[in-house]
Design a protein around this motif. Structure first.
Motif, PDB file in Angstrom:
ATOM      1  N   PHE A 115       0.845  -1.199   0.000  1.00  0.00           N
ATOM      2  CA  PHE A 115       0.000   0.000   0.000  1.00  0.00           C
ATOM      3  C   PHE A 115       0.878   1.244   0.000  1.00  0.00           C
ATOM      4  N   ASP A 116       0.429   2.246  -0.725  1.00  0.00           N
ATOM      5  CA  ASP A 116       1.122   3.535  -0.796  1.00  0.00           C
ATOM      6  C   ASP A 116       0.167   4.590  -0.218  1.00  0.00           C
ATOM      7  N   VAL A 117       0.413   4.955   1.023  1.00  0.00           N
ATOM      8  CA  VAL A 117      -0.483   5.867   1.749  1.00  0.00           C
ATOM      9  C   VAL A 117       0.341   6.925   2.491  1.00  0.00           C
ATOM     10  N   ALA A 118      -0.333   7.944   3.007  1.00  0.00           N
ATOM     11  CA  ALA A 118       0.379   9.057   3.638  1.00  0.00           C
ATOM     12  C   ALA A 118       1.103   8.623   4.907  1.00  0.00           C
ATOM     13  N   ASP A 119       0.454   7.792   5.703  1.00  0.00           N
ATOM     14  CA  ASP A 119       1.042   7.432   7.000  1.00  0.00           C
ATOM     15  C   ASP A 119       0.309   6.213   7.571  1.00  0.00           C
ATOM     16  N   ALA A 120       0.709   5.803   8.757  1.00  0.00           N
ATOM     17  CA  ALA A 120       0.125   4.606   9.371  1.00  0.00           C
ATOM     18  C   ALA A 120      -1.373   4.780   9.631  1.00  0.00           C
ATOM     19  N   GLN A 121      -1.782   5.980   9.969  1.00  0.00           N
ATOM     20  CA  GLN A 121      -3.208   6.226  10.203  1.00  0.00           C
ATOM     21  C   GLN A 121      -4.009   6.015   8.916  1.00  0.00           C
ATOM     22  N   ALA A 122      -3.468   6.489   7.802  1.00  0.00           N
ATOM     23  CA  ALA A 122      -4.151   6.317   6.517  1.00  0.00           C
ATOM     24  C   ALA A 122      -4.227   4.832   6.146  1.00  0.00           C
ATOM     25  N   LEU A 123      -3.159   4.087   6.432  1.00  0.00           N
ATOM     26  CA  LEU A 123      -3.203   2.645   6.171  1.00  0.00           C
ATOM     27  C   LEU A 123      -4.289   1.990   7.024  1.00  0.00           C
ATOM     28  N   HIS A 124      -4.288   2.337   8.302  1.00  0.00           N
ATOM     29  CA  HIS A 124      -5.291   1.780   9.216  1.00  0.00           C
ATOM     30  C   HIS A 124      -6.704   2.072   8.710  1.00  0.00           C
ATOM     31  N   ASP A 125      -6.954   3.307   8.342  1.00  0.00           N
ATOM     32  CA  ASP A 125      -8.288   3.692   7.864  1.00  0.00           C
ATOM     33  C   ASP A 125      -8.664   2.916   6.596  1.00  0.00           C
ATOM     34  N   THR A 126      -7.690   2.719   5.713  1.00  0.00           N
ATOM     35  CA  THR A 126      -7.949   1.986   4.472  1.00  0.00           C
ATOM     36  C   THR A 126      -8.277   0.526   4.768  1.00  0.00           C
ATOM     37  N   LEU A 127      -7.470  -0.099   5.623  1.00  0.00           N
ATOM     38  CA  LEU A 127      -7.700  -1.521   5.918  1.00  0.00           C
ATOM     39  C   LEU A 127      -9.041  -1.731   6.614  1.00  0.00           C
ATOM     40  N   MET A 128      -9.404  -0.786   7.493  1.00  0.00           N
ATOM     41  CA  MET A 128     -10.673  -0.917   8.221  1.00  0.00           C
ATOM     42  C   MET A 128     -11.892  -0.840   7.297  1.00  0.00           C
ATOM     43  N   GLN A 129     -11.706  -0.220   6.121  1.00  0.00           N
ATOM     44  CA  GLN A 129     -12.820  -0.107   5.158  1.00  0.00           C
ATOM     45  C   GLN A 129     -13.080  -1.395   4.390  1.00  0.00           C
ATOM     46  N   LEU A 130     -12.102  -2.310   4.385  1.00  0.00           N
ATOM     47  CA  LEU A 130     -12.224  -3.495   3.529  1.00  0.00           C
ATOM     48  C   LEU A 130     -13.398  -4.352   3.986  1.00  0.00           C
ATOM     49  N   PRO A 131     -14.258  -4.731   3.057  1.00  0.00           N
ATOM     50  CA  PRO A 131     -15.420  -5.539   3.435  1.00  0.00           C
ATOM     51  C   PRO A 131     -15.046  -6.835   4.158  1.00  0.00           C
ATOM     52  N   LEU A 132     -13.894  -7.431   3.782  1.00  0.00           N
ATOM     53  CA  LEU A 132     -13.478  -8.677   4.428  1.00  0.00           C
ATOM     54  C   LEU A 132     -12.688  -8.443   5.714  1.00  0.00           C
ATOM     55  N   TYR A 133     -12.493  -7.174   6.081  1.00  0.00           N
ATOM     56  CA  TYR A 133     -11.656  -6.868   7.260  1.00  0.00           C
ATOM     57  C   TYR A 133     -12.048  -7.685   8.506  1.00  0.00           C
ATOM     58  N   PRO A 134     -13.353  -7.802   8.808  1.00  0.00           N
ATOM     59  CA  PRO A 134     -13.705  -8.556  10.032  1.00  0.00           C
ATOM     60  C   PRO A 134     -13.306 -10.032   9.967  1.00  0.00           C
ATOM     61  N   CYS A 135     -13.013 -10.516   8.772  1.00  0.00           N
ATOM     62  CA  CYS A 135     -12.672 -11.938   8.601  1.00  0.00           C
ATOM     63  C   CYS A 135     -11.197 -12.109   8.221  1.00  0.00           C
ATOM     64  N   MET A 136     -10.376 -11.110   8.541  1.00  0.00           N
ATOM     65  CA  MET A 136      -8.968 -11.178   8.150  1.00  0.00           C
ATOM     66  C   MET A 136      -8.046 -11.116   9.360  1.00  0.00           C
ATOM     67  N   GLU A 137      -6.928 -11.813   9.229  1.00  0.00           N
ATOM     68  CA  GLU A 137      -5.788 -11.550  10.109  1.00  0.00           C
ATOM     69  C   GLU A 137      -4.806 -10.727   9.282  1.00  0.00           C
ATOM     70  N   ILE A 138      -4.318  -9.631   9.842  1.00  0.00           N
ATOM     71  CA  ILE A 138      -3.502  -8.696   9.067  1.00  0.00           C
ATOM     72  C   ILE A 138      -2.176  -8.459   9.772  1.00  0.00           C
ATOM     73  N   GLU A 139      -1.105  -8.558   8.988  1.00  0.00           N
ATOM     74  CA  GLU A 139       0.231  -8.230   9.500  1.00  0.00           C
ATOM     75  C   GLU A 139       0.806  -7.112   8.630  1.00  0.00           C
ATOM     76  N   VAL A 140       1.396  -6.128   9.275  1.00  0.00           N
ATOM     77  CA  VAL A 140       1.886  -4.929   8.564  1.00  0.00           C
ATOM     78  C   VAL A 140       3.373  -4.724   8.830  1.00  0.00           C
ATOM     79  N   MET A 141       4.101  -4.383   7.780  1.00  0.00           N
ATOM     80  CA  MET A 141       5.498  -3.961   7.924  1.00  0.00           C
ATOM     81  C   MET A 141       5.674  -2.636   7.190  1.00  0.00           C
ATOM     82  N   ALA A 142       6.195  -1.646   7.877  1.00  0.00           N
ATOM     83  CA  ALA A 142       6.514  -0.372   7.217  1.00  0.00           C
ATOM     84  C   ALA A 142       7.779  -0.563   6.378  1.00  0.00           C
TER      85      ALA A 142
END
Ligand SMILES: O=C(O)CC1=CCC(=O)O1
Length: 96
Positions: free
Chosen positions: A56-83
């Motif tokens: 993902f190419d986003v402004a900052d960690a908050q923008a990434l968080h907001d984007t991931l939270m919008q994903l329809p499958l988010y409640p059914c995902m395990e997510i790991e993030v590396m900057a």
């Protein structure tokens, strides 16, 4: 700012098939819109798993968080993030 994100999808086994179909279609629509906008730069299936590796190419960690939270499958995902940051030996000018 670039982030490597691994998403593992874990749909409840008792979720109705129509709901699964709807969620996957909604996820695809948003994923393709974000790719078109340049936010979701890479999307790769991890072979043999219901999981993906994305960049993902986003402004900052908050923008990434907001984007991931919008994903329809988010409640059914395990997510790991590396900057990510630029490697000094990279030849790609857009690696930042
Ligand atoms: O299938 C997946 O890995 C989850 C997913 C992300 C974007 C999309 O369309 O599906």
């Amino acid at each position: 700012m670039l982030f490597h994100v691994r998403m593992t999808v874990k749909l409840p086994t008792d979720m109705p098939a129509e709901q699964v179909t709807r969620l996957k279609a909604d996820e695809k629509e948003l994923a393709q819109r974000l790719q078109g906008e340049g936010t979701w730069r890479h999307l790769w299936r991890i072979a043999g798993l219901y999981a993906n590796v994305s960049v993902f190419d986003v402004a900052d960690a908050q923008a990434l968080h907001d984007t991931l939270m919008q994903l329809p499958l988010y409640p059914c995902m395990e997510i790991e993030v590396m900057a990510l940051c630029r490697h000094p030996s990279s030849i790609h000018d857009d690696d930042r």
